[in-house]
Design a protein around this motif. Structure first.
Motif, mmCIF file in Angstrom:
data_model
loop_
_atom_site.group_PDB
_atom_site.id
_atom_site.type_symbol
_atom_site.label_atom_id
_atom_site.label_comp_id
_atom_site.label_asym_id
_atom_site.label_seq_id
_atom_site.Cartn_x
_atom_site.Cartn_y
_atom_site.Cartn_z
ATOM 1 N N PRO A 102 -4.010 4.563 8.623
ATOM 2 C CA PRO A 102 -5.390 4.562 8.106
ATOM 3 C C PRO A 102 -5.523 5.133 6.691
ATOM 4 C CG PRO A 102 -5.178 5.995 10.054
ATOM 5 C CD PRO A 102 -3.872 5.288 9.899
ATOM 6 N N LYS A 103 -4.502 5.824 6.194
ATOM 7 C CA LYS A 103 -4.583 6.382 4.828
ATOM 8 C C LYS A 103 -4.340 5.332 3.737
ATOM 9 C CE LYS A 103 -1.592 9.896 5.444
ATOM 10 N NZ LYS A 103 -1.402 10.031 6.902
ATOM 11 N N VAL A 104 -3.975 4.117 4.101
ATOM 12 C CA VAL A 104 -3.659 3.104 3.087
ATOM 13 C C VAL A 104 -4.891 2.757 2.259
ATOM 14 C CG1 VAL A 104 -3.003 0.692 2.704
ATOM 15 C CG2 VAL A 104 -1.750 2.076 4.366
ATOM 16 N N ALA A 105 -4.768 2.867 0.959
ATOM 17 C CA ALA A 105 -5.861 2.491 0.056
ATOM 18 C C ALA A 105 -5.384 1.492 -1.005
ATOM 19 C CB ALA A 105 -6.438 3.733 -0.614
ATOM 20 N N TYR A 106 -4.084 1.448 -1.275
ATOM 21 C CA TYR A 106 -3.522 0.570 -2.322
ATOM 22 C C TYR A 106 -2.252 -0.100 -1.824
ATOM 23 C CZ TYR A 106 -6.797 2.923 -5.340
ATOM 24 O OH TYR A 106 -7.952 3.399 -5.880
ATOM 25 N N ILE A 107 -1.913 -1.150 -2.518
ATOM 26 C CA ILE A 107 -0.700 -1.915 -2.185
ATOM 27 C C ILE A 107 0.052 -2.193 -3.471
ATOM 28 C CG2 ILE A 107 0.135 -4.138 -1.289
ATOM 29 C CD1 ILE A 107 -2.379 -4.224 0.462
ATOM 30 N N MET A 108 1.383 -2.139 -3.408
ATOM 31 C CA MET A 108 2.209 -2.693 -4.477
ATOM 32 C C MET A 108 2.801 -3.994 -3.951
ATOM 33 S SD MET A 108 3.029 -2.103 -7.593
ATOM 34 C CE MET A 108 3.036 -0.346 -7.897
ATOM 35 N N GLU A 109 2.559 -5.086 -4.703
ATOM 36 C CA GLU A 109 3.168 -6.373 -4.383
ATOM 37 C C GLU A 109 4.551 -6.393 -5.030
ATOM 38 O OE1 GLU A 109 0.562 -9.442 -5.922
ATOM 39 O OE2 GLU A 109 -1.216 -8.315 -5.349
ATOM 40 N N ASN A 165 7.934 -11.023 -2.046
ATOM 41 C CA ASN A 165 8.827 -10.740 -0.919
ATOM 42 C C ASN A 165 8.576 -9.389 -0.277
ATOM 43 O OD1 ASN A 165 9.972 -8.928 -2.670
ATOM 44 N ND2 ASN A 165 12.064 -9.688 -2.459
ATOM 45 N N GLY A 166 7.459 -8.752 -0.631
ATOM 46 C CA GLY A 166 7.203 -7.498 0.047
ATOM 47 C C GLY A 166 5.891 -6.855 -0.341
ATOM 48 N N LEU A 167 5.410 -6.022 0.566
ATOM 49 C CA LEU A 167 4.202 -5.228 0.345
ATOM 50 C C LEU A 167 4.541 -3.785 0.654
ATOM 51 C CD1 LEU A 167 1.628 -7.469 2.249
ATOM 52 C CD2 LEU A 167 1.955 -7.369 -0.236
ATOM 53 N N GLU A 168 4.223 -2.921 -0.304
ATOM 54 C CA GLU A 168 4.432 -1.483 -0.122
ATOM 55 C C GLU A 168 3.052 -0.858 -0.017
ATOM 56 O OE1 GLU A 168 6.338 0.198 -3.538
ATOM 57 O OE2 GLU A 168 6.423 2.207 -2.667
ATOM 58 N N PHE A 169 2.785 -0.221 1.106
ATOM 59 C CA PHE A 169 1.454 0.332 1.364
ATOM 60 C C PHE A 169 1.396 1.785 0.902
ATOM 61 C CE2 PHE A 169 1.827 -3.317 4.125
ATOM 62 C CZ PHE A 169 0.619 -3.957 3.863
ATOM 63 N N LEU A 170 0.331 2.116 0.166
ATOM 64 C CA LEU A 170 0.238 3.392 -0.552
ATOM 65 C C LEU A 170 -1.113 4.062 -0.292
ATOM 66 C CD1 LEU A 170 1.399 1.890 -3.972
ATOM 67 C CD2 LEU A 170 2.810 3.351 -2.498
#
Ligand SMILES: Nc1nc2c(c(=O)[nH]1)N[C@H]1C(S)=C(S)[C@@H](COP(=O)(O)O)O[C@H]1N2
Ligand SMILES: [Mo]
Length: 201
Positions: A102-109, A165-170
């Motif tokens: 639930p802390k996810v607010a941003y993503i790096m593609e 090829n990926g999503l990093e959840f931040l």
């Protein structure tokens, strides 16, 4: 500026072209660096960070509902292309497979070739965003991001990562490749969010 590479939009079209943009002739290719060649057999998609880590293959994606999408495409270098016809998978359908913290607010593609771009979870989780594997009825050519790219129609196209090829959840925002090099964090074309200011916004 008008002539060989640009055309003036007609009256109806001009309402769909954001400020400072011209209509492109054809479908330009805009890539920083080399074009990765990835076969669908090799293709893998990973999620990590503040999500349960998972790896997906091509057939995992193909098992999700497929849709036709028509979307306008706006590059910050001032060309736009209206009514691009894509085939793909909704981001929201794919995200149904992901267990998010639930802390996810941003993503790096992340992409084959090393390109990155950042996006907020709100901008990413929109109904109209999709992973595309066909354009105008043909398999997506590698120069346009094939075998699979992201398309985020409501932001400048540098957010539409090719060869994704990926999503990093931040939890906190980090900057991607162009954003570290002076592009805006968000990139909304109707507000002309092209470059960041001295304060980084
Ligand atoms: N991996 C990757 N994705 C990328 C880029 C890139 O250089 N590498 N360029 C971006 C930019 S600036 C634009 S305008 C669009 C261009 O997509 P197109 O080449 O299919 O027109 O892809 C975006 N996605
Ligand atoms: Mo772009």
């Amino acid at each position: 500026m008008l002539g060989k590479f640009f055309q003036k939009p007609g009256k109806e079209e001009s309402e769909r072209v954001p400020p400072g943009q011209h209509l492109a002739k054809g479908f330009p290719v805009l890539t920083y660096g080399a074009t990765p060649e990835v076969s669908i057999e090799q293709w893998e998609f990973r999620v990590w960070g503040l999500a349960k880590p998972a790896t997906f293959c091509w057939s995992d994606f193909m098992g999700l509902p497929q849709h036709e999408f028509t979307a306008d495409f706006h590059c910050v270098t001032r060309w736009s292309k209206l009514d691009v016809k894509w085939t793909g998978i909704k981001v929201t359908d794919f995200m149904g497979l992901i267990e998010l913290d639930p802390k996810v607010a941003y993503i790096m593609e992340h992409c084959y070739g090393g390109y990155t771009t950042n996006i907020s979870i709100e901008d990413f989780m929109r109904e109209e965003n999709f992973f595309a594997f066909k354009v105008f009825g043909e398999d997506l050519p590698s120069e346009h991001g094939g075998p699979m790219r992201l398309v985020v129609p409501h932001l400048y196209a540098w957010k539409s990562a090719k060869w994704i090829n990926g999503l990093e959840f931040l939890a906190a925002e980090e900057l991607g490749f162009w954003e570290r090099n002076g592009y805006h964090r968000r990139g909304e074309p109707w507000a002309e969010e092209r470059y960041s200011n001295a304060f980084g916004f």
